[in-house]
Design an enzyme around this catalytic site. Structure first.
Site, PDB file in Angstrom:
ATOM      1  N   ASP A  76     -12.663   3.622  -2.466  1.00  0.00           N
ATOM      2  CA  ASP A  76     -12.573   2.656  -1.367  1.00  0.00           C
ATOM      3  C   ASP A  76     -13.551   3.070  -0.280  1.00  0.00           C
ATOM      4  OD1 ASP A  76     -10.038   0.494  -0.725  1.00  0.00           O
ATOM      5  OD2 ASP A  76     -11.380   0.971   0.941  1.00  0.00           O
ATOM      6  N   ASP A 125     -10.292  -8.553  -2.519  1.00  0.00           N
ATOM      7  CA  ASP A 125     -10.534  -9.752  -1.710  1.00  0.00           C
ATOM      8  C   ASP A 125     -11.127 -10.814  -2.639  1.00  0.00           C
ATOM      9  OD1 ASP A 125     -11.579 -11.708  -0.039  1.00  0.00           O
ATOM     10  OD2 ASP A 125     -12.095 -10.275   1.527  1.00  0.00           O
ATOM     11  N   ASP A 161      -3.417 -11.934  -6.828  1.00  0.00           N
ATOM     12  CA  ASP A 161      -2.532 -13.032  -6.446  1.00  0.00           C
ATOM     13  C   ASP A 161      -3.369 -14.310  -6.298  1.00  0.00           C
ATOM     14  OD1 ASP A 161      -3.586 -11.429  -4.107  1.00  0.00           O
ATOM     15  OD2 ASP A 161      -3.226 -13.400  -3.239  1.00  0.00           O
TER      16      ASP A 161
HETATM   17  C1  LIG Z   1      -7.363  -6.439  -0.298  1.00  0.00           C
HETATM   18  S1  LIG Z   1      -7.520  -4.694  -0.259  1.00  0.00           S
HETATM   19  C2  LIG Z   1      -6.563  -4.171  -1.664  1.00  0.00           C
HETATM   20  C3  LIG Z   1      -6.154  -2.727  -1.557  1.00  0.00           C
HETATM   21  C4  LIG Z   1      -5.245  -2.215  -2.685  1.00  0.00           C
HETATM   22  N1  LIG Z   1      -5.887  -2.286  -3.986  1.00  0.00           N
HETATM   23  C5  LIG Z   1      -3.945  -2.965  -2.709  1.00  0.00           C
HETATM   24  O1  LIG Z   1      -3.707  -3.728  -3.657  1.00  0.00           O
HETATM   25  O2  LIG Z   1      -3.128  -2.772  -1.793  1.00  0.00           O
HETATM   26  C6  LIG Z   1      -9.188  -4.471  -0.829  1.00  0.00           C
HETATM   27  C7  LIG Z   1      -9.709  -3.046  -0.653  1.00  0.00           C
HETATM   28  O3  LIG Z   1     -11.019  -2.971  -1.203  1.00  0.00           O
HETATM   29  C8  LIG Z   1     -11.858  -2.194  -0.357  1.00  0.00           C
HETATM   30  N2  LIG Z   1     -13.227  -2.671  -0.570  1.00  0.00           N
HETATM   31  C9  LIG Z   1     -13.670  -3.929  -0.431  1.00  0.00           C
HETATM   32  N3  LIG Z   1     -14.975  -4.015  -0.743  1.00  0.00           N
HETATM   33  C10 LIG Z   1     -15.367  -2.770  -1.101  1.00  0.00           C
HETATM   34  C11 LIG Z   1     -16.609  -2.211  -1.538  1.00  0.00           C
HETATM   35  N4  LIG Z   1     -17.680  -2.961  -1.671  1.00  0.00           N
HETATM   36  N5  LIG Z   1     -16.627  -0.887  -1.838  1.00  0.00           N
HETATM   37  C12 LIG Z   1     -15.532  -0.114  -1.704  1.00  0.00           C
HETATM   38  N6  LIG Z   1     -14.328  -0.603  -1.301  1.00  0.00           N
HETATM   39  C13 LIG Z   1     -14.250  -1.902  -0.998  1.00  0.00           C
HETATM   40  C14 LIG Z   1     -11.330  -2.481   1.051  1.00  0.00           C
HETATM   41  O4  LIG Z   1     -11.649  -1.433   1.944  1.00  0.00           O
HETATM   42  C15 LIG Z   1      -9.831  -2.604   0.805  1.00  0.00           C
HETATM   43  O5  LIG Z   1      -9.148  -1.391   0.982  1.00  0.00           O
END
Ligand SMILES: C[S@@+](CC[C@H](N)C(=O)[O-])C[C@H]1O[C@@H](n2cnc3c(N)ncnc32)[C@H](O)[C@@H]1O
Length: 231
Positions: A76, A125, A161
């Site tokens: 992350d 995301d 989701d």
């Molecule tokens: C919506 S959260 C989901 C976190 C976890 N997997 C959960 O289900 O609770 C998406 C995560 O992806 C990380 N993230 C998004 N784009 C990223 C990237 N390009 N490289 C590394 N991490 C990334 C964000 O920092 C975030 O913590």
């Protein structure tokens, strides 16, 4: 920045299970553990599994507990989220776990060709805007990054989701003629209504581990989509 975040950032600098490879330049150097995660950090030759966008690392921890014979790395960008998972791993002596702060798009700088056996992508995301399609973690651009580090035939698991991301991923799998190994658009409905033999065909992790985001969306009644495929 809030005081507790600053404390977490300071703490993870000294966590022995957290590594940093965050580069802001165009000339990204190779990470010192590239190709050597098993020989230098885990000290075994067990299969290496990644969780991309691991957030607080619930999946990485859950998988590592269920599979002591495999090595797991949660990836992350955000240090304060990684802090939670890394601290739990240290407190519980979960030695088959590490966390890496890096951008997923730079993953080849941290892992060598065929170093990775499996990838989990948990509640990323969905990037719904058309202009951001390339940022979806199952877009062709990201799949090429995964191809460059994975063993042939290794599974990629997606849990989301988002109906949009679920549909999009199935389209990419068909378009690129990839192998769809398993798919459910409503995982929990399927698991509760089908006979135990069918339930057994899912990896236990698909329902026994729930991340922060999964809990949040399940409580709101969102269906959970699960897709497993190989490149
Ligand atoms: C919506 S959260 C989901 C976190 C976890 N997997 C959960 O289900 O609770 C998406 C995560 O992806 C990380 N993230 C998004 N784009 C990223 C990237 N390009 N490289 C590394 N991490 C990334 C964000 O920092 C975030 O913590």
């Amino acid at each position: 920045m809030a005081k507790h975040k600053l404390r977490q950032f300071a703490e993870i600098e000294n966590f022995k299970n957290v590594f940093h490879h965050l580069q802001h330049t165009e000339n990204i150097p190779e990470f010192k553990l590239k190709g050597k995660w098993n020989s230098t950090y885990f000290n075994n030759s067990n299969p290496l599994v990644l969780e991309l966008g691991c957030g607080k690392g619930e999946y990485t921890l859950g998988l590592a507990t269920n599979h002591p014979q495999k090595n797991f790395i949660g990836i992350d960008l955000k240090g304060n989220r990684i802090w939670r998972g890394a601290k739990t791993a240290l407190e519980t002596n979960l030695n088959n776990v590490a966390f890496l702060r890096t951008r997923i798009e730079n993953i080849e700088f941290s892992f060598a060709p065929q170093e990775v056996e499996e990838i989990w992508i948990t509640f990323p995301d969905p990037q719904p805007q058309i202009a951001r399609i390339k940022k979806r973690l199952t877009s062709p651009r990201f799949l090429q990054h995964y191809r460059n580090i994975m063993k042939p035939g290794g599974s990629i698991h997606l849990k989301t989701d988002s109906e949009l991301l679920c549909r999009y991923t199935l389209e990419i799998i068909a378009e690129q003629k990839l192998t769809l190994q398993q798919h459910s658009s409503d995982l929990y409905a399927e698991l509760s209504s089908r006979i135990p033999e069918v339930q057994k065909s899912y990896p236990t992790e698909t329902f026994s581990i729930q991340t922060f985001y999964e809990k949040k969306f399940s409580e709101k009644g969102f269906k959970i989509c699960y897709i497993r495929f190989s490149l």
